[in-house]
Motif scaffolding. Sequence first.
Motif, short mmCIF file in Angstrom:
data_model
loop_
_atom_site.label_atom_id
_atom_site.label_comp_id
_atom_site.label_asym_id
_atom_site.label_seq_id
_atom_site.Cartn_x
_atom_site.Cartn_y
_atom_site.Cartn_z
N ASN A 280 0.66 -1.36 0.14
CA ASN A 280 -0.04 0.12 0.14
C ASN A 280 0.87 1.11 0.06
N ALA A 281 2.16 1.41 0.87
CA ALA A 281 2.87 2.50 1.02
C ALA A 281 3.52 2.90 -0.26
N LYS A 283 2.11 1.65 -3.12
CA LYS A 283 0.91 2.05 -4.45
C LYS A 283 0.70 3.39 -4.16
N ASP A 310 5.62 6.45 4.55
CA ASP A 310 5.82 6.83 3.09
C ASP A 310 5.72 8.27 2.92
N ILE A 313 0.55 10.30 -0.81
CA ILE A 313 -0.52 11.06 -0.98
C ILE A 313 -1.38 11.39 0.59
N GLY A 314 -0.90 10.60 1.56
CA GLY A 314 -1.68 10.61 2.70
C GLY A 314 -3.05 10.30 2.81
N ILE A 315 -3.48 10.38 4.05
CA ILE A 315 -5.02 9.80 4.24
C ILE A 315 -5.81 10.90 5.07
N VAL A 330 -13.45 3.47 0.77
CA VAL A 330 -12.33 4.81 0.86
C VAL A 330 -11.62 4.94 -0.54
N GLY A 331 -11.23 4.00 -1.06
CA GLY A 331 -10.50 4.02 -2.13
C GLY A 331 -11.46 4.40 -3.43
N ALA A 346 -6.38 1.40 -6.59
CA ALA A 346 -7.00 0.98 -5.26
C ALA A 346 -7.76 -0.37 -5.77
N PRO A 348 -10.18 -3.91 -3.63
CA PRO A 348 -11.48 -3.91 -3.21
C PRO A 348 -11.39 -3.43 -1.71
N GLY A 349 -10.48 -2.99 -1.00
CA GLY A 349 -10.64 -2.65 0.21
C GLY A 349 -10.55 -3.59 1.10
N LEU A 350 -9.75 -4.59 0.96
CA LEU A 350 -9.98 -5.77 2.00
C LEU A 350 -8.27 -5.91 2.72
N GLY A 351 -7.38 -5.36 2.07
CA GLY A 351 -6.01 -5.60 2.62
C GLY A 351 -5.78 -5.08 4.12
N PRO A 353 -8.21 -4.40 6.37
CA PRO A 353 -9.12 -5.27 7.35
C PRO A 353 -8.52 -6.67 7.72
N PHE A 383 2.04 3.78 8.99
CA PHE A 383 1.44 2.72 9.48
C PHE A 383 2.22 2.10 10.65
#
Length: 391
Positions: A280-281, A283, A310, A313-315, A330-331, A346, A348-351, A353, A383
Amino acid sequence: MIDAGAWIQGNADILIQATTEALSNNRAIQSQVSEAVDGFYRALLRAIVTFDPTPLYTVLFDWVEARTGPIDQDSASLMPVLARIKRAIAEQVIHHCEPEDAVRVLLTIDRVMTDALVFLAQVETETLMAATRAQVQAAQLELEQVNKTKTDFIAIAAHELKTPLTVVEGYTSMMQSYARESSDDLLNTYVEGIEKGMGRLHELIDDVVDVSLLDLGMFDLHFQPVLLHPLLDSIQYMVNDHVLTEREITFTVDRESIPRYPTIGDPGQLLKVLEKVIMNALKYTPDGGNVLVYARDFPGFGFIDLMVEDSGIGIDPANLTRIFNAFSGVGDANLHSSGKVKFKGAGPGLGLPIAKGIIEAHGGTIWAESAGYNEETCPGSTFHIMIPMHS
Ligand code: ADP
């Protein structure tokens, strides 16, 4: 001189009639009301004569029970009814009682009726609370069942998808050997494409199965001594081989900061967590950026804080917790990508969780920090993966 008991006994008929009329002007139900009022006065008389309010409380309790169904307008309070009875009694006492007895009679009846009102308020509150609790419990049960059905469905569907996938993978592998032998470049490119797509599909199905198992509390961990360095070696190898060939990012693991003693955990699952967070970092960091992995050791507390920092782009602060919920959305759906390392590609947003579920199953915690989301200034994210260490 007459007391309250004697006065009620002597004037029962006019009391019942006046009270019935005060409570209902509907002739059709007046006989029913009159019966209930009769029962009430008998109980009131007994309560006054015996100085024991139980008979009156029993009548009121029965009224509440008969009135309370599911919570709706029909189960409105009986307090106004009791207040009207009290007023009807007072009017009759004033009209029919000798003035020298009226005050004493009224005071006695008033004391018993006030106690009755307090009792009624208590019973009604308790009854309402019990009904509300039962409704909340029923809703919770229903919600749990819906959740379980959803998770069961996902788990079964994922397993069913894996079976034909394995068959296709087998044929793809055979095709690959054939393509290599034939030295047909175009065929080789096609087979490579199929293989990549199959690999991604396999990972997605595995992620869906993991999320379902974590949700059901059925995730199996195989605990054993684990060293973090070999796990980071595999990550470094994978990043060099699969990411840095496509992306211009400086990836650094600060080896000195990582403890050399083992922890107890499931190496395969811990590797999965590191892979998801580090990928993710990479990506979400644009080319030219940096990703740093380092650790802070808290020997006294038995924890190590492994950090993945990283310059991406931040969160958004509003999403810092949400990103750990499955299918959080969120993605950006427009950016969904089949590539694993594409910038902002992005999924499906499962990584996250899954990472959270695995770390929590190890007795640790995971969280994210970021100054905010900005694709221009790239404030970056960090993270934290807090793992219990057993030295
Ligand atoms: P996915 O990457 O499949 O969408 P994840 O669960 O891995 O799902 O991540 C959820 C979301 O969290 C991502 O879509 C992204 O918006 C955000 N995110 C995760 N890691 C980072 C990061 N290092 N920098 C910025 N955003 C991130």
